[in-house]
Design an enzyme around this catalytic site. Structure first.
Site, PDB file in Angstrom:
ATOM      1  N   TYR A 143       0.808  -1.248  -0.028  1.00  0.00           N
ATOM      2  CA  TYR A 143      -0.051  -0.100   0.146  1.00  0.00           C
ATOM      3  C   TYR A 143       1.093   1.226   0.051  1.00  0.00           C
ATOM      4  CZ  TYR A 143      -3.543   3.254   1.506  1.00  0.00           C
ATOM      5  OH  TYR A 143      -4.417   4.360   1.659  1.00  0.00           O
ATOM      6  N   ASP A 238       8.966   2.980   0.501  1.00  0.00           N
ATOM      7  CA  ASP A 238       8.067   3.495   0.955  1.00  0.00           C
ATOM      8  C   ASP A 238       8.293   3.299   2.279  1.00  0.00           C
ATOM      9  OD1 ASP A 238       5.749   4.229   2.384  1.00  0.00           O
ATOM     10  OD2 ASP A 238       4.326   3.513   0.819  1.00  0.00           O
ATOM     11  N   LYS A 266       3.402   8.709   9.349  1.00  0.00           N
ATOM     12  CA  LYS A 266       3.214   8.022  10.391  1.00  0.00           C
ATOM     13  C   LYS A 266       4.093   8.709  11.658  1.00  0.00           C
ATOM     14  CE  LYS A 266       0.441   4.311   8.607  1.00  0.00           C
ATOM     15  NZ  LYS A 266       0.421   4.032   7.346  1.00  0.00           N
TER      16      LYS A 266
HETATM   17  C1  LIG Z   1      -0.269   4.213   5.833  1.00  0.00           C
HETATM   18  C2  LIG Z   1       0.496   4.117   4.719  1.00  0.00           C
HETATM   19  C3  LIG Z   1       0.857   5.001   3.718  1.00  0.00           C
HETATM   20  C4  LIG Z   1      -0.295   6.126   3.686  1.00  0.00           C
HETATM   21  O1  LIG Z   1       0.033   7.120   4.598  1.00  0.00           O
HETATM   22  P1  LIG Z   1      -1.307   8.065   4.812  1.00  0.00           P
HETATM   23  O2  LIG Z   1      -0.655   9.115   5.940  1.00  0.00           O
HETATM   24  O3  LIG Z   1      -2.307   7.111   5.423  1.00  0.00           O
HETATM   25  O4  LIG Z   1      -1.948   8.648   3.564  1.00  0.00           O
HETATM   26  C5  LIG Z   1       1.756   4.878   2.453  1.00  0.00           C
HETATM   27  N1  LIG Z   1       2.415   3.893   2.488  1.00  0.00           N
HETATM   28  C6  LIG Z   1       2.652   2.947   3.558  1.00  0.00           C
HETATM   29  C7  LIG Z   1       3.405   2.094   3.513  1.00  0.00           C
HETATM   30  C8  LIG Z   1       1.615   3.137   4.526  1.00  0.00           C
HETATM   31  O5  LIG Z   1       1.737   2.095   5.602  1.00  0.00           O
END
Ligand SMILES: *Cc1c(COP(=O)(O)O)cnc(C)c1O
Length: 428
Positions: A143, A238, A266
């Protein structure tokens, strides 16, 4: 026991689509209704009905030192009196950028945004602008936020809702997204050969956290690095989940592999809405106003968000022992869970790295999205509710990682293990 939550969920559904502002919170994957929270402190959350939970979500990561961490709360209170936003630069933005550059390997510059979604979206645009190519590769079950291009085989949230393709994402956009199974290097090599000279970037969660917690197999990330070097493809890690969680320098530091661009979210905002893109000067200076790849944000670098993030990152930077302590707590918990599941005769596969883990009910190892999907979701569903009744708040989907915070004590972990034993006996 949950009467006020039930009442609030009924009201919420009238004015908020599905009653929540982010889908996984709705408990669709595990059934039942979401619980409305009132406050949290340290390792505990308290709901509107006065129930207490040991929290294994920690706001999906940011609360690595526990909720309402005193220095962060104090810093927010102080800075709020100076104004909650200027729309003009502040010295604080330099301080947090310098701190991040000092903590994370292989980066010279940082651009602040307001979410992980924005960070990944910008990293992809930057990679496309830098290489002059359109296509990119992502992995099934990873994601990268909800920007159109990433909503193909997008892991937890989407998988939880059982969606195949997303209405609103056009085929033209989806066409530029190439996907490969996680941990499958030959599939990547095949795509790179097939689309020679057309691939701008490979984006990957270096440790996957959105299909449960899945570790890269030996050679996988090294192989991606090599393919990217050979074909001038931008390798994007990411690290929205793993950044500042697995080590000060994230997965790059922990695994000793260099990315070209890194995205954060986060933890970087300590629970305030923050994301960031970081990388070497040569790529980063393509971003406006230094370069031509446009990116902007009215509230980017917001002073309250910056001081919250700065305060938390500084604590992590000054106390690397925190990572050691977190990993020890996680290992202790995992051993206890294995014992609890084993005693009930329930087959299980637990993945863990540092303070991230996930439990799947299957006898097979979980190495990618298909193995995660093949695990027994019905047992997870019943386990989740049995734990909730016993005061333990787990992620409401088997496709999500559990996140631990350093406020957890041995008593909390023992309580969790006892709850797991009793939960397993109750549902088996
Ligand atoms: C949570 C998450 C996102 C998205 O971040 P948001 O602040 O919810 O937009 C993108 N990449 C990873 C790996 C994530 O865990």
């Amino acid at each position: 026991m949950y009467s006020k939550s039930e009442m609030l969920f009924g009201k919420a559904k009238e004015v908020i689509p599905g009653g929540v502002n982010s889908p996984v919170r709705a408990f669709k994957s595990v059934g039942g209704n979401p619980i409305f929270m009132e406050r949290a402190k340290g390792a505990y959350m308290y709901d509107v009905d006065g129930n207490r939970y040991i929290d294994y979500i920690n706001s999906w990561g940011p609360m690595i030192l526990g909720h309402a961490y005193e220095p962060v709360v104090k810093a927010i209170q102080e800075y709020a009196t100076y104004s909650t936003s200027f729309g003009a630069p502040t010295e604080l933005e330099i301080k947090i950028a310098e701190l991040i550059v000092s903590m994370v390997p292989n980066i010279d510059m940082v651009r602040m945004v307001n979410s992980g979604t924005e960070a990944c979206m910008t990293a992809l645009r930057l990679a496309r602008g830098y290489t002059g190519r359109n296509k990119f590769i992502k992995f099934e079950g990873c994601y990268h936020g909800h920007a159109d291009a990433f909503l193909v085989s997008a892991g937890s949230g989407v998988a939880t809702l059982g969606l195949q393709s997303i209405p609103g994402v056009t085929a033209t956009v989806a066409d530029d997204t190439l996907t490969a199974p996680y941990n499958n290097l030959p599939a990547v090599e095949q795509l790179v050969a097939e689309y020679a000279g057309q691939i701008a970037a490979i984006i990957v969660e270096p440790i996957a956290g959105n299909m449960g917690c899945i570790l890269p197999q030996p050679g996988f990330l090294e192989g991606l690095r090599k393919v990217c070097d050979e074909h001038n493809i931008v390798l994007i890690f990411d690290e929205v989940m793993t950044g500042f969680r697995l080590a000060r320098g994230g997965a790059q530091e922990l695994l000793g592999i260099k990315a070209d661009l890194v995205t954060f979210g986060k933890i970087i905002g300590a629970g305030m809405p923050v994301g960031a893109i970081a990388g070497p000067r040569e790529i980063m200076e393509n971003l406006a106003p230094a370069g031509k790849v446009y990116q902007a944000g009215t509230l980017s670098g917001n002073p309250i968000a910056m001081i919250a993030g700065y305060t938390l990152l500084q604590t992590l930077n000054d106390n690397p022992v925190i990572y050691q302590q977190l990993a020890e707590k996680a290992t202790y918990l995992v051993n206890g869970l294995k014992e609890a599941f084993g005693a009930a005769g329930i087959v299980h596969s637990i993945n863990q790295i540092g303070s991230m883990l996930s439990a799947h009910f299957t006898e097979y190892p979980i190495i990618d999205f298909s193995s995660a999907s093949a695990a027994n979701n019905e047992i997870f569903r019943r386990f989740f509710h049995a734990m909730l009744e016993r005061g333990v708040y787990l992620p409401p989907s088997a496709f999500e990682s559990w996140f631990m915070c350093n406020a957890l004590t041995t008593e909390d972990l023992d309580q969790t293990i006892t709850a797991a034993k009793s939960a397993m006996q109750a549902i088996k």
